[in-house]
Structures are given as structure tokens and as C-alpha cells.
Design a protein around this motif. Structure first.
Motif, PDB file in Angstrom:
ATOM      1  N   VAL A 558       0.855  -1.190   0.000  1.00 26.62           N
ATOM      2  CA  VAL A 558       0.000   0.000   0.000  1.00 26.62           C
ATOM      3  C   VAL A 558       0.889   1.238   0.000  1.00 26.62           C
ATOM      4  O   VAL A 558       1.870   1.324   0.747  1.00 26.62           O
ATOM      5  N   ASP A 559       0.567   2.188  -0.843  1.00 32.57           N
ATOM      6  CA  ASP A 559       1.361   3.415  -0.962  1.00 32.57           C
ATOM      7  C   ASP A 559       1.118   4.296   0.261  1.00 32.57           C
ATOM      8  O   ASP A 559       0.013   4.809   0.461  1.00 32.57           O
ATOM      9  N   THR A 560       2.142   4.466   1.109  1.00 31.39           N
ATOM     10  CA  THR A 560       2.007   5.276   2.325  1.00 31.39           C
ATOM     11  C   THR A 560       2.277   6.759   2.101  1.00 31.39           C
ATOM     12  O   THR A 560       2.050   7.580   2.994  1.00 31.39           O
ATOM     13  N   GLY A 561       2.760   7.118   0.935  1.00 28.71           N
ATOM     14  CA  GLY A 561       2.992   8.530   0.627  1.00 28.71           C
ATOM     15  C   GLY A 561       4.100   9.136   1.456  1.00 28.71           C
ATOM     16  O   GLY A 561       5.001   8.462   1.954  1.00 28.71           O
ATOM     17  N   ASP A 568      -0.637  14.693   2.174  1.00 32.16           N
ATOM     18  CA  ASP A 568      -0.432  13.257   1.877  1.00 32.16           C
ATOM     19  C   ASP A 568      -0.735  12.923   0.425  1.00 32.16           C
ATOM     20  O   ASP A 568      -1.802  13.221  -0.090  1.00 32.16           O
ATOM     21  N   THR A 569       0.230  12.350  -0.198  1.00 31.50           N
ATOM     22  CA  THR A 569       0.078  11.941  -1.595  1.00 31.50           C
ATOM     23  C   THR A 569      -0.064  10.444  -1.762  1.00 31.50           C
ATOM     24  O   THR A 569       0.035   9.929  -2.871  1.00 31.50           O
ATOM     25  N   GLY A 570      -0.257   9.697  -0.715  1.00 31.97           N
ATOM     26  CA  GLY A 570      -0.348   8.242  -0.800  1.00 31.97           C
ATOM     27  C   GLY A 570      -1.772   7.752  -0.899  1.00 31.97           C
ATOM     28  O   GLY A 570      -2.675   8.444  -1.388  1.00 31.97           O
ATOM     29  N   SER A 571      -1.972   6.517  -0.400  1.00 28.63           N
ATOM     30  CA  SER A 571      -3.291   5.894  -0.424  1.00 28.63           C
ATOM     31  C   SER A 571      -4.059   6.249   0.843  1.00 28.63           C
ATOM     32  O   SER A 571      -3.514   6.807   1.805  1.00 28.63           O
ATOM     33  N   SER A 572      -5.330   5.868   0.857  1.00 34.04           N
ATOM     34  CA  SER A 572      -6.210   6.196   1.972  1.00 34.04           C
ATOM     35  C   SER A 572      -5.729   5.549   3.264  1.00 34.04           C
ATOM     36  O   SER A 572      -5.129   4.464   3.260  1.00 34.04           O
ATOM     37  N   PHE A 573      -6.019   6.226   4.386  1.00 38.31           N
ATOM     38  CA  PHE A 573      -5.694   5.658   5.689  1.00 38.31           C
ATOM     39  C   PHE A 573      -6.484   4.371   5.937  1.00 38.31           C
ATOM     40  O   PHE A 573      -6.064   3.531   6.722  1.00 38.31           O
ATOM     41  N   VAL A 574      -7.616   4.227   5.269  1.00 41.97           N
ATOM     42  CA  VAL A 574      -8.386   2.983   5.388  1.00 41.97           C
ATOM     43  C   VAL A 574      -7.550   1.809   4.906  1.00 41.97           C
ATOM     44  O   VAL A 574      -7.443   0.773   5.575  1.00 41.97           O
ATOM     45  N   VAL A 686      -6.998  11.995  -0.788  1.00 37.61           N
ATOM     46  CA  VAL A 686      -5.628  11.541  -1.032  1.00 37.61           C
ATOM     47  C   VAL A 686      -5.420  11.455  -2.531  1.00 37.61           C
ATOM     48  O   VAL A 686      -6.360  11.516  -3.324  1.00 37.61           O
ATOM     49  N   THR A 687      -4.140  11.310  -2.908  1.00 40.03           N
ATOM     50  CA  THR A 687      -3.826  11.243  -4.339  1.00 40.03           C
ATOM     51  C   THR A 687      -4.303   9.938  -4.966  1.00 40.03           C
ATOM     52  O   THR A 687      -4.905   9.922  -6.041  1.00 40.03           O
ATOM     53  N   ASN A 688      -4.023   8.814  -4.304  1.00 43.57           N
ATOM     54  CA  ASN A 688      -4.414   7.510  -4.842  1.00 43.57           C
ATOM     55  C   ASN A 688      -5.851   7.191  -4.430  1.00 43.57           C
ATOM     56  O   ASN A 688      -6.101   6.628  -3.377  1.00 43.57           O
ATOM     57  N   GLN A 689      -6.773   7.611  -5.263  1.00 38.00           N
ATOM     58  CA  GLN A 689      -8.187   7.458  -4.925  1.00 38.00           C
ATOM     59  C   GLN A 689      -8.697   6.084  -5.370  1.00 38.00           C
ATOM     60  O   GLN A 689      -9.574   5.953  -6.217  1.00 38.00           O
ATOM     61  N   ASP A 690      -8.117   5.049  -4.772  1.00 37.70           N
ATOM     62  CA  ASP A 690      -8.519   3.685  -5.104  1.00 37.70           C
ATOM     63  C   ASP A 690      -9.934   3.413  -4.603  1.00 37.70           C
ATOM     64  O   ASP A 690     -10.325   3.863  -3.515  1.00 37.70           O
ATOM     65  N   ALA A 691     -10.670   2.656  -5.406  1.00 37.27           N
ATOM     66  CA  ALA A 691     -11.985   2.212  -4.965  1.00 37.27           C
ATOM     67  C   ALA A 691     -11.810   1.280  -3.776  1.00 37.27           C
ATOM     68  O   ALA A 691     -10.982   0.361  -3.800  1.00 37.27           O
ATOM     69  N   GLY A 735     -11.068   8.597   6.460  1.00 40.26           N
ATOM     70  CA  GLY A 735     -10.083   8.761   5.412  1.00 40.26           C
ATOM     71  C   GLY A 735      -9.273  10.018   5.588  1.00 40.26           C
ATOM     72  O   GLY A 735      -9.425  10.775   6.552  1.00 40.26           O
ATOM     73  N   GLY A 736      -8.395  10.296   4.608  1.00 42.62           N
ATOM     74  CA  GLY A 736      -7.599  11.518   4.637  1.00 42.62           C
ATOM     75  C   GLY A 736      -6.450  11.429   5.601  1.00 42.62           C
ATOM     76  O   GLY A 736      -6.354  10.536   6.433  1.00 42.62           O
ATOM     77  N   PRO A 737      -5.525  12.406   5.537  1.00 43.72           N
ATOM     78  CA  PRO A 737      -4.338  12.382   6.398  1.00 43.72           C
ATOM     79  C   PRO A 737      -4.648  12.604   7.875  1.00 43.72           C
ATOM     80  O   PRO A 737      -3.906  12.173   8.735  1.00 43.72           O
ATOM     81  N   ALA A 738      -5.785  13.244   8.165  1.00 41.00           N
ATOM     82  CA  ALA A 738      -6.114  13.507   9.565  1.00 41.00           C
ATOM     83  C   ALA A 738      -6.982  12.412  10.168  1.00 41.00           C
ATOM     84  O   ALA A 738      -7.339  12.493  11.340  1.00 41.00           O
ATOM     85  N   GLY A 739      -7.339  11.447   9.381  1.00 41.96           N
ATOM     86  CA  GLY A 739      -8.148  10.350   9.880  1.00 41.96           C
ATOM     87  C   GLY A 739      -9.563  10.761  10.211  1.00 41.96           C
ATOM     88  O   GLY A 739     -10.204  10.188  11.098  1.00 41.96           O
ATOM     89  N   LEU A 740     -10.114  11.775   9.573  1.00 48.55           N
ATOM     90  CA  LEU A 740     -11.468  12.233   9.826  1.00 48.55           C
ATOM     91  C   LEU A 740     -12.480  11.372   9.084  1.00 48.55           C
ATOM     92  O   LEU A 740     -12.152  10.671   8.127  1.00 48.55           O
ATOM     93  N   ASP A 741     -13.715  11.480   9.516  1.00 47.12           N
ATOM     94  CA  ASP A 741     -14.786  10.699   8.894  1.00 47.12           C
ATOM     95  C   ASP A 741     -15.225  11.415   7.619  1.00 47.12           C
ATOM     96  O   ASP A 741     -16.192  12.177   7.606  1.00 47.12           O
ATOM     97  N   LEU A 742     -14.475  11.135   6.536  1.00 48.94           N
ATOM     98  CA  LEU A 742     -14.647  11.908   5.305  1.00 48.94           C
ATOM     99  C   LEU A 742     -15.133  11.098   4.109  1.00 48.94           C
ATOM    100  O   LEU A 742     -15.420  11.683   3.067  1.00 48.94           O
ATOM    101  N   ILE A 743     -15.212   9.777   4.210  1.00 48.05           N
ATOM    102  CA  ILE A 743     -15.519   8.947   3.049  1.00 48.05           C
ATOM    103  C   ILE A 743     -17.033   8.764   2.934  1.00 48.05           C
ATOM    104  O   ILE A 743     -17.710   8.385   3.894  1.00 48.05           O
TER     105      ILE A 743
END
Length: 793
Positions: A558-561, A568-574, A686-691, A735-743
Motif C-alpha cells: 500500500v502506498d504510504t505517501g 499526503d500523496t499516498g493511499s487512503s488511511f483505510v 488523497v492522491t491515490n483514490q482507489d476504490a 479517510g484523509g491524512p487527519a483520519g477524519l470521517d470523510l468517506i
């Protein structure tokens, strides 16, 4: 032909040369001919035989049929000559009297030194060798050589090469030996240019051509052999047409003639079926009667209700022999369940031409007391007897049921282990005993395949497969496959014992390992699975599978950015939290009901499949995974248009632990118009907006397939489709770099429409989909074109 130095001779006419010189009036002294009567006959005291090398002299005398001291006429000498020639051992025979001695001169046929074939390209030498009866080191006979030439010609005729000619010739060798050479001129293939019908009004030519085994020449004529004229295949097609019409209520249908004629250029055939359709009949009144006191006719009528003879807006169901057969089988099974043996159900049909209906009386009566004495199986050189025998529901000593024997024969043929399976019943040791003879011919059941594939999602792939459907002749199936594409590699192994402990229960083991490195995602996955199962019937068309599953899955790479970057330019914190491996263990079941191809309606069928896996017998997590598939297919407008509808749904319910992207559902392959992993909840911060997939999904698919008006030999049909569905629900939406409830994991519907091109080719069916998304989200990845092709060689 290398090494042949002698002059080649044609076979027939030189070997038909007979030299029969009867010098009756010349060789005898004048004093022995006092009158004409004496000149026509003579008597000899000795016999001399010249020229024989292999055939004993006494054998030749036996063929001649003349005894010493016998008065012989000229006609008898001629008969003796013909008798010796008819033995087939001699090229020429000459009988001449020399005083009191009868001289028989013979020239023996040579022995065959070798057999060779020249000019053949389409049929290999080894295949031709199995056809001919002539053999090396055996006596050569012209009639047998001509017969062999006819067999070779017929083999080419079966391939459509009607202009093929075969001429047997010989090359003389020393020691009275010959080389037998078949000179073959293969000629061109004479194909069926057009299949047409006369007298059909309910079904057009295009629909009827799809029924036939014989095909007209198309663009793949170089690799398709069914477009050549074979008389046996035409006879089979007549029966297929009768079955097609009668299953649709046309009980008076007849094939009045099937004519074939060469085109003017003599390079193709025109085949015409002259048919008489008649009127379509429906079921009228249907009832059960009996002359047996123990039969409750109301109970038996109830056994055949529930759709068998249901009435619609147009009246009763369209008549079909398969419906009648099904009803008879149900009544006979009910009688056996009630302990009533030797019960026979006789269908009695009353025709009503006024309203085009057929009244059906099912008469239940007592049949003859006949028992199965034994079941004899022959020809199964590989398959064990018990594999064939378990297809019979009757054993030695059981009451004989002709219908059950016919159904057993169909089950034997359905195994696919034999090229031919003939089941016949004959009288046994007494009039009340029957012997069932099963004569089979083994067919190859193993295969080793090397394949290539291509799809828009996976790219180019290669695979190696090995399968054996009749492992060690036990009826077991064994399969192993290795697949690799640009984005995935997988291994698979499966084993199935179809008659576990001698019962109608299949035991099997499925194992697999899969590694994915998809270009559509910024992570990789590993999955392993071990699953033994039991599968058995629970109804006429329903089956239940119970299984245990031990699974391993790992999310990796998983891309950690950049941790120092606030955006953060990596994948989701999820995905980052889900990275790692998990073990799961549990039990599950699948119920499946399938009436396709075997249902009462030849134009429709349904499939229902419901599965549940209860994971938590050990391992890292506890959850329930449920899936449902409902599908229906129907042919309308005289079978020209095929309509299909499918509903598919699934749900993941976690008790402990949480789901990962490997567990969750996606709509890959379930909805057209979008890329693989192109829809569903995703982290937009995040940059890598994987489904991320979802723990719930539901999809409905509708499509129609229809002819485009192109010549049928092109094998091209058209279609339209509409897909609608959604995937939603996440246990973790931080999601996101701050781990907020954003998805956003809410249920958002996607839909797409499109057109399809179906192309039946020599390498398999191809499907081209051209799609347009109707409902979508801004972050979805669309796919307007999709092609799937798979070929094995």
C-alpha cells in the motif's frame, strides 16, 4: 516414391486376365476320338500342378473338384478353372490335358511387401492405414484393393471432397512380392452453399438453420467441418427438426424430403428441406384414471399439478412430449414410493381438431411382473463397471421399468466418458426375467491445454491446464491450472468424487492461490484458499453444497505517501490500516435451482443461487457473507430474440474485526460501462483514490440478443443491454491524512446502457460491448468499450 524402380501396374484389368486353354481336341490322339461325344470328354489317371509355391497341391485339387478316373467334360474343366480362380489365391489358372495327365498351371497372387499412400494431405497415413483391409505380408487380391480404395474415397466424401479419386496400383518386387500404392487425388471440398426450407411459415429459415447439426459454409469454412454434406448427418437433422417442432406443439410436423443438388459450377451443394408444419396444439383436459383400487386418482393428479399443465390467457400449455414424459415419471415415482411395483402409466391422447387441443388421460395400471435378472456391461476397457452401474437406479432382482432403463442410458451418455453408449433390454433365462446389455466405447477424457487470453482489464495472459474427467476409470475429476496475466498470477487445483460412499453425493476439494498486481489499484493482494465440500440433490432440479473454508489473504505494498506532507500523496488511511494478513475459517452452503435446458419450457429457464459463509471457526475475524443470484432467460418472437434478466446482490456482516478491501464487494464484471475497480466508495482526500469496495452490493442486468439481418454463416448477432447497481457500506470511513470521517459510503446508483456484437468464431464466441454510463459519480472511471476473447490450442 523413393526406392520404387519397377514399372507401376494398375491393379484391376491385368489381374482379371484369365488364360484358360482347353486343348481337348488337339492333345488327344486321333484314335481316342472315334466320335464327337468322345471328343467332348476324357478321363485322366494323373494330375500335375505347376507354378504353386505357397498353396499346397491338394488344396488346389480340392478347389478344382475333379477326381482321378472321373470322366470330365469341357464344361467341368471350365468350372474347375473358375473354382480355383474364385479362391482368390491365384492371378491366373490354366488347365490342359496331356494324354492321361491333367496339367494345372497356376500363377499365385503375390504377397504385399508394403502399403503406401501418395497424394494425401488432408488425411494422415496412419488414419488411412486403419481404414484399409489390405495388410503387409498377406496375399494381395485385386478385389480387396478396390474395396480399400472405395473406403478411402468414402472417407474423403465424409469431409466433403466428393471429387476425390483413389487408384490402387502395384509395383513388382522380387520373390513374387508387390508394393501396394494408393494414388490419391483429394480434390476440392464441396461445401453446402445454402441450407433452405420449403413449407415453413411459423419459423423462418434462419431460426431453423440454428437447429441443424449441418451448417452452411461461412467465413470460417476452412476450419469448420459441419458445412460439408454428410448423408448420415442429414438424417440426424430430420429427427432434430421433428423434435424441435413437436416440443412446440406441432404434432403433425413432417419432413417430407431433404434434397441436395450440386451448383452449376459443381463447387457447392444446395440442400433443401421440404417440411409440413401443421397446426400448433395445446393441452386440453388432463386427468388421471386407473383400474387399481389402491390408486387415489386425486392424489396422483395433485402430483402433476403445479405448473406442468398450467393454463394461461391462451388456454393450456403448448403441447410437448417432454411434459408428458415428466408427468409419467412423477406418477411412477409416486407409485414406487407407495410400495406399488410393476405399475405402468399409459398416456392416452384425444385429439380435438376444432379447438386445436389434446386431451391427456394418464391411465395407471398394473404391468407385467418382470424382473431385472442382471446388467451386463461391455466395452469399458478403462472405466470401472461400478461407474456405469451406479447410473442405474435399479439393481439385479428389482422390478423392470423400461422408462428407468431409458433414463439410465441418458445418464450414461451424459457422463461424457464414451463416444457411444447403447443400452438394450432382452429376455433373460425366463419370460419374467430381463437382461440389460450396456455396450460402450471409451472416449478420451483427459486434456492438456496451453492457452492465451486477452481482455481490456487484464491484458494479455497465458495459461496451462490439465484436466481428467475420468481419473483412473473411477469417474473422478481432477484439474490443475496455472494462469498468468499482466496483473495477476494464479494456481488452482480441484478434485471431485461424484459418488462418495456409493451415494449420489459429490465430495470435492478446491484449492487456489492468487497474486494480483493490478494497474487499476495502488496495492497488491495475495489470497489462498482450501475448501473441501459435499454436494447432493435436494429436489428434481435443486442441489445443495455444504463446505468448509480455510482462507488466507494479505494486503501489501500500500502506498504510504510522504508522512511529512500534511496533504499526503499516498493511499487512503483505510487501506493503510488494513495492510497485513488475516486467517479465516468457517463453514458455508450454496443452494442452486437450475431449470435451464432441462425445464418444461424449451424456450425459457431460470437459475437461482443463494450462498452463505459463516466465518469464525478460528482465525482472526468473525463475519457472515451472503450472496444471491437470480437469472431468467426466455426466447420470444419465434425464438428469434433472446431476453435475459439477472439480479445479483451480496452482504458482509462483521461480528468481530473489520472488513478489508480484499473481503469487500466490487462491481468488477457485474456492471458494464465502468473500469475494473472503477466505482464505489473512495477516499477523495488523497492522491491515490482507489476504490475501497463495499460491504453491500446490488445489481440488475437486462439484455436482449437478436439477429442483425446478416447472412447467418457470418455468425454475427446484435444485442442491447441496460445495467444498474450500486456498491456501498464501510465499517471504517475515516479517510484523509487527519483520519477524519470523510468517506462517502452511501448507496449511490450507477447505470449504463450499451450495444453488443456477438460473433461466433472458430476460436470461440466473442463479445464486443460499446457502453455509455448514464448515472455516475465524478470520480468514477468509465469504460466505453470492452472485448473479451479466449482461445485454446
Amino acid at each position: 516414391m523413393v526406392g520404387f524402380v519397377n514399372k507401376t501396374h494398375k491393379v484391376m484389368r491385368p489381374f482379371q486376365r484369365l488364360s484358360v486353354m482347353l486343348m481337348l481336341g488337339v492333345a488327344l490322339p486321333v484314335t481316342a476320338l472315334p466320335n464327337m461325344a468322345v471328343a467332348q470328354s476324357f478321363r485322366f489317371t494323373s494330375v500335375e500342378i505347376e507354378g504353386n509355391q505357397r498353396v499346397d497341391a491338394s488344396t488346389i485339387l480340392t478347389y478344382a473338384g475333379i477326381a482321378r478316373g472321373q470322366t470330365v467334360s469341357a464344361a467341368q474343366v471350365n468350372d474347375a478353372t473358375q473354382n480355383i480362380l474364385n479362391s482368390g489365391l491365384f492371378e491366373s489358372v490354366e488347365i490342359a490335358p496331356r494324354g492321361n495327365t491333367l496339367v494345372i498351371k497356376v500363377i499365385e497372387y503375390p504377397t504385399v511387401n508394403r502399403i503406401d499412400f501418395q497424394g494425401n494431405k488432408r488425411i494422415k497415413d496412419e488414419d488411412l492405414n486403419t481404414l484399409v483391409q489390405s495388410r503387409s505380408r498377406r496375399v494381395f487380391t485385386p478385389s480387396l484393393a478396390e474395396s480399400d480404395a472405395a473406403l478411402i474415397t468414402e472417407a474423403y466424401r465424409q469431409q466433403g471432397r466428393l471429387a476425390a479419386t483413389v487408384e490402387p496400383k502395384i509395383i513388382r518386387r522380387s520373390d513374387n512380392r508387390v508394393d501396394l500404392v494408393f494414388e490419391i487425388t483429394e480434390g476440392r471440398v464441396v461445401e453446402i452453399e445454402r441450407l433452405s426450407f420449403i413449407g415453413n411459415s411459423e419459423f423462418n429459415d434462419r431460426r431453423l438453420r440454428r437447429v441443424l447439426e449441418t451448417k452452411q459454409a461461412g467465413i470460417f469454412r476452412q476450419v469448420i467441418s459441419n458445412d460439408t454434406l454428410v448423408e448420415d448427418r442429414i438424417e440426424f437433422d430430420k429427427q432434430v427438426l421433428r423434435d424441435f417442432y413437436q416440443s412446440r406443439g406441432y404434432v403433425d410436423f413432417q419432413v417430407q424430403a431433404a434434397n441436395s443438388e450440386l451448383t452449376r459450377t459443381r463447387d457447392g451443394f444446395l440442400v433443401t428441406f421440404n417440411v409440413q408444419e401443421g397446426q400448433q396444439f395445446r393441452f386440453g383436459e388432463v386427468f388421471v384414471s386407473s383400474d387399481l383400487d389402491e390408486i387415489d386418482t386425486a392424489e396422483y393428479e395433485n402430483a402433476i399439478s403445479g405448473g406442468l399443465f398450467s393454463r394461461g390467457a391462451e388456454g393450456g400449455r403448448v403441447y410437448s412430449p417432454s411434459v408428458v414424459e415428466n408427468a409419467i415419471a412423477r406418477l411412477e415415482r409416486l407409485a414406487i414410493a407407495q410400495g406399488l411395483n410393476f405399475v405402468r402409466v399409459e398416456p392416452r391422447i384425444t385429439r380435438n381438431d376444432r379447438d386445436l387441443t389434446l386431451d391427456l388421460e394418464l391411465f395407471v395400471t398394473r404391468g407385467d411382473r418382470i424382473f431385472v435378472e442382471r446388467i451386463d456391461i461391455e466395452g469399458n476397457s478403462t472405466t470401472l463397471d461400478r461407474v456405469v452401474r451406479r447410473q442405474f437406479k435399479v439393481v439385479e432382482g428389482d422390478p423392470f421399468n423400461a422408462r428407468e432403463i431409458r433414463e439410465s442410458a441418458e445418464r450414461i451418455r451424459a457422463l461424457g466418458f464414451f463416444t457411444n453408449a447403447d443400452v438394450q433390454a432382452r429376455e433373460g433365462s425366463g419370460p419374467d426375467q430381463v437382461i440389460v446389455d450396456v455396450d460402450v466405447e471409451e472416449a478420451p477424457t483427459g486434456s492438456l491445454g496451453f492457452g492465451a487470453s486477452f481482455s481490456v482489464d487484464s491484458g494479455i495472459g497465458f495459461n496451462i491446464t490439465f484436466s481428467e474427467r475420468n481419473f483412473l476409470g473411477r469417474g473422478q475429476s481432477l484439474a490443475f491450472d496455472v494462469n498468468t496475466t499482466d496483473s495477476a498470477q494464479s494456481l488452482g487445483f480441484s478434485f471431485v468424487e461424484p459418488a462418495f460412499l456409493g451415494r449420489d453425493v459429490a465430495f470435492g476439494i478446491n484449492t487456489s492461490f492468487r497474486l494480483t498486481e493490478s494497474e487499476f489499484t495502488d496495492y497488491d493482494t495475495k489470497r489462498g484458499n482450501f475448501s473441501p465440500f459435499l454436494e447432493f440433490p435436494v429436489s428434481e432440479r435443486g442441489r445443495l453444497q455444504a463446505r468448509y473454508t480455510l482462507a488466507y489473504d494479505e494486503l501489501l505494498n500500500v502506498d504510504t505517501g510522504d508522512d511529512d506532507d500534511a496533504t499526503d500523496t499516498g493511499s487512503s488511511f483505510v487501506l493503510r490500516e488494513e495492510e497485513g494478513f488475516n486467517w479465516t475459517s468457517g463453514v458455508g452452503y450454496t443452494y442452486e435451482y437450475d431449470s435451464r435446458d432441462v425445464g418444461l419450457n424449451p424456450n425459457a429457464g431460470v437459475l437461482l443461487r443463494f450462498s452463505q459463509d459463516l466465518m469464525g471457526l478460528g482465525g482472526d475475524r468473525r463475519f457472515v457473507r451472503s450472496t444471491l443470484l437470480m437469472a431468467a432467460e426466455a426466447k420470444v418472437l419465434n425464438d428469434e430474440v433472446t431476453l435475459r434478466a439477472e439480479l445479483e446482490a451480496g452482504s458482509l456482516n462483521f461480528i468481530t474485526g473489520g472488513s478489508t478491501v480484499i473481503d469487500r464487494f466490487n462491481l468488477n464484471g457485474k456492471i458494464r460501462g465502468f473500469e475494473s475497480s472503477g466505482v464505489g466508495p473512495r477516499d477523495l482526500n488523497v492522491t491515490n483514490q482507489d476504490a475501497l469496495g463495499g460491504e453491500n452490493f446490488a445489481v440488475a442486468r437486462f439484455e436482449a440478443e437478436f439477429p442483425l439481418g446478416l447472412p447467418e454463416e457470418y455468425g454475427i448477432r446484435g444485442g442491447v443491454f441496460y445495467d444498474v447497481g450500486s456498491v456501498w457500506g464501510l465499517s471504517n470511513t475515516a479517510g484523509g491524512p487527519a483520519g477524519l470521517d470523510l468517506i462517502d459510503d452511501s448507496m449511490r446508483v450507477r447505470s449504463a446502457i450499451g450495444v453488443s456484437i456477438f460473433w461466433t468464431t472458430a476460436i470461440g464466441p466473442l463479445r464486443f460491448n460499446f457502453s455509455e454510463a448514464l448515472q455516475k459519480e465524478e470520480y468514477d472511471n468509465e469504460q466505453s468499450f470492452d472485448l473479451t476473447i479466449s482461445t485454446r490450442f
